[in-house]
Design a protein around this motif. Structure first.
Motif, PDB file in Angstrom:
ATOM      1  N   TYR A   1     -13.705  -9.919 -19.048  1.00 36.37           N
ATOM      2  CA  TYR A   1     -13.477 -10.557 -20.342  1.00 36.37           C
ATOM      3  C   TYR A   1     -14.296 -11.854 -20.389  1.00 36.37           C
ATOM      4  N   LEU A   2     -15.268 -11.917 -21.296  1.00 36.86           N
ATOM      5  CA  LEU A   2     -16.137 -13.092 -21.439  1.00 36.86           C
ATOM      6  C   LEU A   2     -15.867 -13.760 -22.785  1.00 36.86           C
ATOM      7  N   GLU A   3     -15.649 -15.096 -22.734  1.00 35.25           N
ATOM      8  CA  GLU A   3     -15.324 -15.862 -23.953  1.00 35.25           C
ATOM      9  C   GLU A   3     -14.206 -15.153 -24.713  1.00 35.25           C
ATOM     10  N   TYR A   4     -13.116 -14.904 -24.001  1.00 36.79           N
ATOM     11  CA  TYR A   4     -12.015 -14.097 -24.561  1.00 36.79           C
ATOM     12  C   TYR A   4     -11.120 -14.987 -25.417  1.00 36.79           C
ATOM     13  N   ALA A   5     -10.915 -14.602 -26.690  1.00 38.55           N
ATOM     14  CA  ALA A   5     -10.150 -15.402 -27.649  1.00 38.55           C
ATOM     15  C   ALA A   5      -8.708 -14.924 -27.717  1.00 38.55           C
ATOM     16  N   PHE A   6      -7.774 -15.881 -27.825  1.00 38.46           N
ATOM     17  CA  PHE A   6      -6.350 -15.589 -27.944  1.00 38.46           C
ATOM     18  C   PHE A   6      -5.843 -15.682 -29.376  1.00 38.46           C
ATOM     19  N   ASN A   7      -6.700 -16.077 -30.296  1.00 33.61           N
ATOM     20  CA  ASN A   7      -6.215 -16.449 -31.633  1.00 33.61           C
ATOM     21  C   ASN A   7      -5.471 -15.320 -32.341  1.00 33.61           C
ATOM     22  N   ASP A   8      -5.876 -14.090 -32.139  1.00 33.20           N
ATOM     23  CA  ASP A   8      -5.292 -12.971 -32.893  1.00 33.20           C
ATOM     24  C   ASP A   8      -4.298 -12.159 -32.076  1.00 33.20           C
ATOM     25  N   LEU A   9      -3.921 -12.647 -30.891  1.00 34.74           N
ATOM     26  CA  LEU A   9      -3.019 -11.860 -30.049  1.00 34.74           C
ATOM     27  C   LEU A   9      -1.555 -12.189 -30.273  1.00 34.74           C
ATOM     28  N   GLY A  10      -1.281 -13.268 -30.998  1.00 25.51           N
ATOM     29  CA  GLY A  10       0.111 -13.643 -31.255  1.00 25.51           C
ATOM     30  C   GLY A  10       0.857 -14.077 -30.018  1.00 25.51           C
ATOM     31  N   VAL A  11       0.171 -14.678 -29.072  1.00 17.49           N
ATOM     32  CA  VAL A  11       0.780 -15.109 -27.817  1.00 17.49           C
ATOM     33  C   VAL A  11       1.433 -16.478 -28.008  1.00 17.49           C
ATOM     34  N   SER A  12       2.640 -16.637 -27.463  1.00 15.29           N
ATOM     35  CA  SER A  12       3.321 -17.929 -27.460  1.00 15.29           C
ATOM     36  C   SER A  12       3.348 -18.464 -26.037  1.00 15.29           C
ATOM     37  N   TYR A  13       3.281 -19.773 -25.947  1.00 17.30           N
ATOM     38  CA  TYR A  13       3.348 -20.427 -24.642  1.00 17.30           C
ATOM     39  C   TYR A  13       4.221 -21.658 -24.779  1.00 17.30           C
ATOM     40  N   ALA A  14       5.257 -21.742 -23.967  1.00 19.23           N
ATOM     41  CA  ALA A  14       6.195 -22.875 -23.994  1.00 19.23           C
ATOM     42  C   ALA A  14       6.780 -23.082 -25.380  1.00 19.23           C
ATOM     43  N   GLY A  15       6.968 -21.991 -26.117  1.00 21.57           N
ATOM     44  CA  GLY A  15       7.580 -22.064 -27.433  1.00 21.57           C
ATOM     45  C   GLY A  15       6.639 -22.355 -28.567  1.00 21.57           C
ATOM     46  N   MET A  16       5.345 -22.466 -28.292  1.00 17.97           N
ATOM     47  CA  MET A  16       4.363 -22.753 -29.327  1.00 17.97           C
ATOM     48  C   MET A  16       3.294 -21.659 -29.352  1.00 17.97           C
ATOM     49  N   PRO A  17       2.711 -21.372 -30.534  1.00 18.24           N
ATOM     50  CA  PRO A  17       1.624 -20.379 -30.599  1.00 18.24           C
ATOM     51  C   PRO A  17       0.413 -20.874 -29.821  1.00 18.24           C
ATOM     52  N   LEU A  18      -0.242 -19.970 -29.099  1.00 14.35           N
ATOM     53  CA  LEU A  18      -1.383 -20.330 -28.276  1.00 14.35           C
ATOM     54  C   LEU A  18      -2.649 -19.738 -28.866  1.00 14.35           C
ATOM     55  N   GLY A  19      -3.695 -20.556 -28.954  1.00 12.85           N
ATOM     56  CA  GLY A  19      -4.995 -20.093 -29.420  1.00 12.85           C
ATOM     57  C   GLY A  19      -6.079 -20.524 -28.459  1.00 12.85           C
ATOM     58  N   GLY A  20      -7.308 -20.487 -28.939  1.00 12.46           N
ATOM     59  CA  GLY A  20      -8.433 -20.876 -28.100  1.00 12.46           C
ATOM     60  C   GLY A  20      -9.027 -19.688 -27.365  1.00 12.46           C
ATOM     61  N   ARG A  21      -9.944 -20.001 -26.442  1.00 10.10           N
ATOM     62  CA  ARG A  21     -10.590 -18.918 -25.701  1.00 10.10           C
ATOM     63  C   ARG A  21     -10.821 -19.346 -24.261  1.00 10.10           C
ATOM     64  N   ILE A  22     -10.801 -18.336 -23.364  1.00 10.40           N
ATOM     65  CA  ILE A  22     -11.048 -18.589 -21.948  1.00 10.40           C
ATOM     66  C   ILE A  22     -12.462 -18.132 -21.639  1.00 10.40           C
ATOM     67  N   ASP A  23     -13.174 -18.907 -20.814  1.00 13.70           N
ATOM     68  CA  ASP A  23     -14.584 -18.619 -20.555  1.00 13.70           C
ATOM     69  C   ASP A  23     -14.781 -17.249 -19.916  1.00 13.70           C
ATOM     70  N   ARG A  24     -13.904 -16.912 -18.984  1.00 10.62           N
ATOM     71  CA  ARG A  24     -14.180 -15.683 -18.235  1.00 10.62           C
ATOM     72  C   ARG A  24     -12.938 -15.224 -17.481  1.00 10.62           C
ATOM     73  N   VAL A  25     -12.729 -13.908 -17.434  1.00  5.10           N
ATOM     74  CA  VAL A  25     -11.661 -13.304 -16.637  1.00  5.10           C
ATOM     75  C   VAL A  25     -12.284 -12.183 -15.811  1.00  5.10           C
ATOM     76  N   ASP A  26     -12.165 -12.303 -14.500  1.00  6.91           N
ATOM     77  CA  ASP A  26     -12.655 -11.259 -13.594  1.00  6.91           C
ATOM     78  C   ASP A  26     -11.484 -10.376 -13.174  1.00  6.91           C
ATOM     79  N   VAL A  27     -11.685  -9.041 -13.170  1.00  4.95           N
ATOM     80  CA  VAL A  27     -10.623  -8.087 -12.852  1.00  4.95           C
ATOM     81  C   VAL A  27     -11.126  -7.131 -11.773  1.00  4.95           C
ATOM     82  N   ASP A  28     -10.226  -6.747 -10.860  1.00  5.47           N
ATOM     83  CA  ASP A  28     -10.612  -5.767  -9.852  1.00  5.47           C
ATOM     84  C   ASP A  28     -10.017  -4.411 -10.197  1.00  5.47           C
ATOM     85  N   ALA A  29     -10.239  -3.438  -9.335  1.00  3.46           N
ATOM     86  CA  ALA A  29      -9.804  -2.066  -9.602  1.00  3.46           C
ATOM     87  C   ALA A  29      -8.295  -1.925  -9.602  1.00  3.46           C
TER      88      ALA A  29
END
Length: 1008
Positions: A823-851
């Motif tokens: 996941y490169l420049e992965y955005a949270f804006n449209d996922l409807g994720v909450s964090y600590a009781g507040m809506p979370l947005g923004g984007r993470i630079d990179r997520v590396d995943v293994d098998a």
């Protein structure tokens, strides 16, 4: 014959003894006085005494010009502006380095022009080796350059049938010496000088020659006795016989009696903030003690070192008090609105041309604030809203070229003209043309006359409202006169003298126009105030004003030393120095003459400047205070009444309230709800409701670190206007390169960087770096700001990034071997994720995943100081025995990747095992942060996280797992959100680096 120096003890008016000297045996007597006003006064007094037909009253310059017309060779006397134009042309023609150690600039032109005016015969002769004056064999290199320029200047004058005043004086002196007494013109039989207290060396030479054939008399008035000694020394040095005498009405010098002074009072103001109001009240109080008839409006003379500036400050305050104000202002072209715009645009055009031709960098002209100032000027014909939009667009684009800026300007002009066509014809602005691009284009094309003509036509097209509420007609007339004069200089005069228009524009700054300015009160004025310089006020007859107010009587305004500089130094070296009265004596003479012409006077000064440094009184203040009768009123005004000092009406009729400001870090109850911004959301039932807007992880981290910094950066949001070239832009560039590289590798089927494909990946990096660099140079980027270099230094800084990124790729080849960027420049804006009781947005630079579905969150940080991002198990005791986890408010310094790690677990169901920061500016690059124990490096090159020795839980006795760390951080953030909703924006107890930037923005308050 001889030089006669006669002490008469007279004042401003001609004494009977002086009239007797003027009515001597000579067929024609010439009386020389220093100024036009003095000439007019002397003519009236001579006419009243019955001597008007026998005495010719002239100033020294007009006398020299008339003599040259009578006895010269037919050439015309050069004017000041002609002199500067010719000198500017010669300086411009000099080859690069040909003027060393002098430089090609307007300052050099003005200096050489002054020297040519006073010293031309000496300098030219020295340059050719035949000096009629002192020897310049030991002249410095700078003096030699000046001599060469003046020699070329004199040659150019001869070609144009012009002559310098000093040249004319030397030639007349030589002619008189060779002629003999029998051929002396009648007008030279008797020359009398009165109040001429400064004599250039060439006039001393001419007067010495006149004294050989006729008679030269100096009338020395009261207080000018020291000047008589200077005159005697100067003429004796030239071999003249000097006779000194005295003629007093009663045979004795007049006594310096205290009774001769009017009623004197003194006003001292503590500082500049109270100056305007204190002076206005001082003038009003001075008027109260002045008697006036019903038919006559009393007049107060305000004597100031800078009358125009003081008029601008005091006129509105005096108008409120029913007092009319008048001044004759001399406005330089550069001080007018048209002149300031013209000079600024001309300079900008030159810098743009240098950048286009490679002689300068883009940073020398961008962001072109001169263009925005020009658009805000009424001459441009552009509305303020369009000017603001243009300014924002230009300042936000570092890739802009001069041609691009010109296109933007032309587009703006076209839009404004289209809007004007749609306006109602009854509008005063409907017929005003937009000329912003036309004027600048003319200047870029080297057509300044066209630009000036466009601006002159605009003066007549603009409505009165364009010039402000007060003095609109006067301002318009001044602008028109200044532009007309500039056109004469650049168009006609420069052509006649053979000087290019570009060179002529460099001397426009010094040309001036004169204009009377008045400020009238509502209704009939009860009094009148005239602002004048001391040198002009001294010639007013008694009764012209009933009182005088001397402003700014301090040593800065009236210095006690002769003006020093290159001209005085060179004149002394050549033996043709100017003969002048001492400044203290000159100030005394002028001051006392003004005082004797009025019935009452106030001397005022400011005792401290804006830095609270002392400003000492002038000699006039000290001497008058010593001679004034005991008990002369002396008043002191402080700066304590802020409202009164700021208001033109002196705060009369204003209601004053003293309020206490909130403490620096406390918000009112009405402001607190705006800390957590809301948006409308449609629920499952279709009803709209307000819900909190999304918070990004960086905002959350900022508030947790320091609430005050978060408040400044996210709610107050102070921002620079100009696009920058700093860490933020470099970070954006690094993000773009790494994103583009990993996207390219994925498209080529390369899952990740490995030791086997490292060389190929580095080659791909070179291509990606060049492509991203080209896009940023054109301001093409999805990031918030492009990295656009504008100079060789900035280009080198961009080059330094490539080796750093190669280090990053080499690190990736060794780190997290089972993982691949997913996941490169992965955005949270449209996922409807909450964090600590507040809506979370923004984007993470990179997520590396293994098998196995394990994930690692990576955030790029283009900075040094990797240790600040390291995180140790908080359950381990510190050296002092404390355990961080025991503090219920404990949070890591950096929480951004931890927040996104928790969100990824919920949004994508990933088993996140590390939250890392890839620090790209370190040598070598580093991966730091928090990771599960199984990803900690056991031995070098094992494919885990290089250099990371401690995980969660820590093998050395820690008990907090990575999952527990994520939950603990979320609970801490939830507590901070609760504080935010309660309005807590106080500064952190321990200041972070960013605090030094954010805290100074307006958080030092006092009661007001």
């Amino acid at each position: 014959m001889a030089i006669r120096i006669v002490e008469t003890g007279s004042g401003a008016a001609l004494a009977a003894s002086e009239l007797d000297i003027l009515a001597g045996d000579a067929q024609t007597t010439t009386l020389l006085v220093p100024a036009y006003d003095a000439r007019e006064r002397a003519r009236r007094e001579l006419a009243d005494a019955g001597y008007g037909m026998g005495v010719d009253v002239l100033t020294p310059s007009s006398w020299l010009e008339s003599l040259w017309e009578l006895l010269g060779d037919g050439r015309h006397m050069v004017r000041a502006v002609e002199r500067e134009l010719l000198i500017a042309g010669l300086v411009d023609e000099a080859p690069d380095g040909g003027l060393a150690p002098l430089k090609k600039n307007p300052g050099t032109v003005r200096m050489v022009a002054r020297m040519a005016r006073d010293l031309a015969p000496c300098l030219d002769g020295a340059a050719t080796g035949a000096s009629p004056g002192a020897d310049m064999a030991d002249a410095s290199s700078a003096e030699g350059v000046v001599a060469r320029i003046v020699g070329a200047y004199r040659a150019r004058l001869r070609e144009l049938c012009l002559v310098e005043a000093s040249d004319a004086a030397w030639a007349l002196a030589a002619g008189l010496a060779a002629t003999g007494d029998e051929h002396v013109p009648a007008r030279l039989e008797s020359v009398v000088l009165r109040d001429v207290l400064t004599l250039p060396g060439y006039l001393v030479r001419l007067l010495a020659a006149v004294a050989e054939a006729g008679e030269v008399t100096f009338l020395i008035g009261r207080g000018q006795e020291s000047f008589a000694d200077e005159l005697e020394h100067a003429f004796c040095a030239r071999g003249c016989a000097v006779e000194r005498g005295a003629i007093y009405p009663d045979g004795t010098p007049p006594a310096e009696a205290v009774s001769e002074l009017p009623a004197i009072s003194f006003l001292e103001v503590a500082g500049p903030h109270a100056r305007a109001e204190a002076y206005a009240r001082g003038i009003a109080e001075l008027l109260e003690g002045v008697a006036s008839t019903e038919d006559d409006v009393p007049t107060v003379l305000v004597v100031a070192p800078r009358p125009q500036e003081l008029f601008d400050e005091l006129a509105p305050r005096l108008a409120v008090r029913g007092i009319e104000s008048d001044v004759r202002g001399f406005v330089r072209f550069a001080q007018t609105s048209a002149g300031a715009s013209f000079m600024a645009l001309s300079d900008l055009s030159r810098r743009m041309a240098d950048a286009e031709e490679g002689r300068g960098s883009t940073s020398e002209w961008w962001p072109a604030p001169e263009l925005t100032d020009w658009l805000y000027s009424p001459f441009s014909g552009i509305d303020a809203a369009l000017a603001r939009a243009f300014d924002k667009k230009v300042r936000g684009d570092r890739s802009l070229t001069p041609e691009g800026a010109m296109r933007q300007l032309q587009s703006l002009q076209g839009r404004q003209r289209a809007l004007r066509k749609k306006m109602d014809l009854t509008s005063s602005w409907a017929q005003v043309p937009a000329i912003c691009a036309d004027v600048f284009q003319a200047l870029r094309q080297g057509r300044p006359v066209t630009a000036l003509k466009l601006m002159l036509a605009q003066v007549d097209a603009l409505p009165a409202s364009a010039w402000g509420e007060r003095g609109a007609r006067v301002r318009a007339s001044v602008e028109r006169a200044a532009l007309t004069r500039a056109l004469e200089v650049v168009g006609e005069l420069a052509h006649r003298l053979g000087v290019s228009q570009a060179v002529a524009c460099t001397v426009l700054e010094g040309i001036a126009v004169s204009s009377p300015v008045s400020c009238l009160p509502e209704g009939a004025p009860r009094a009148r105030v005239e602002f004048q310089a001391l040198s002009d006020a001294v010639w007013r007859p008694r009764g012209a004003a009933c009182a005088a107010f001397f402003a700014d009587v301090d040593v800065q305004s009236y210095p006690l030393a002769h003006a020093a500089g290159p001209l005085a130094t060179m004149a002394e070296g050549l033996g043709v120095e100017t003969v002048s009265i001492e400044p203290a004596a000159l100030l005394r003479v002028r001051g006392e003459r003004v005082l004797r012409a009025v019935d009452a006077a106030t001397l005022a000064r400011v005792t401290h400047d804006r830095q609270a440094k002392d400003r000492y009184p002038a000699a006039l203040w000290t001497e008058i205070a010593a001679r004034a009768v005991d008990g002369a009123p002396k008043r002191f005004e402080g700066e304590g009444d802020i409202v009164r000092d700021l208001d033109d009406a002196g705060a009369e009729g204003l209601v004053r309230l003293r309020v206490a400001c909130e403490p620096p870090q406390r918000l009112s109850a009405r402001a607190v709800p705006y800390l957590v911004l809301k948006r409308l959301d449609c629920g499952p039932d279709g009803a709209e409701r307000l819900v909190p807007r999304q918070f990004s992880a960086s905002q959350i981290e900022s508030y947790a670190t320091c609430p005050l910094c978060w408040f400044m950066s996210s709610r107050v949001r102070p921002q620079t206007l100009d696009a920058g070239f700093g860490n933020m832009e470099k970070g954006n560039f690094v993000h773009d390169v790494l994103y583009r590289l990993h996207t390219l590798l994925a498209d080529r089927g390369v899952a990740r960087v490995t030791p086997e494909n490292l060389d190929a990946c580095l080659e791909a990096l070179d291509d990606v770096f060049a492509a991203v660099r080209s896009e940023h140079r054109q301001n093409k980027t999805s990031s918030s700001a492009a990295l656009t270099p504008q100079s060789a230094v900035e280009e080198a800084q961009v080059e330094e990034i490539l080796p750093l990124l190669k280090g990053v790729i080499r690190l990736e080849a060794q780190a997290l071997s089972p993982f691949a960027p997913t996941y490169l420049e992965y955005a949270f804006n449209d996922l409807g994720v909450s964090y600590a009781g507040m809506p979370l947005g923004g984007r993470i630079d990179r997520v590396d995943v293994d098998a196995e579905g394990r994930a690692v969150v990576i955030d790029y940080k283009h900075r040094t100081g990797a240790r600040q991002f390291a995180l140790q198990d908080p359950t381990l005791p510190a050296r002092d025995g404390t355990v961080s986890a025991d503090d219920p408010r404990w949070l890591p310094e950096h929480t951004q990747t931890l927040i996104y790690a928790q969100a990824l677990r919920r949004a994508l169901g990933l088993d996140v095992r590390a939250a890392l920061y890839l620090v790209t500016k370190e040598h070598p690059s580093k991966l730091v942060g928090a990771a599960s124990e199984e990803l900690v490096e056991q031995e070098r090159g094992d494919g885990r996280i290089p250099g990371l020795r401690h995980g969660f839980p820590d093998a050395e006795g820690g008990s907090m797992s990575f999952d527990e760390l994520l939950d603990r951080v979320e609970r801490g953030i939830a507590d901070r959100f609760g504080e935010l909703e309660r309005g807590v924006v106080s500064a952190a107890a321990d200041a972070a680096d960013r605090c030094t930037f954010n805290h100074p923005f307006g958080f030092s308050r006092r009661d007001a």
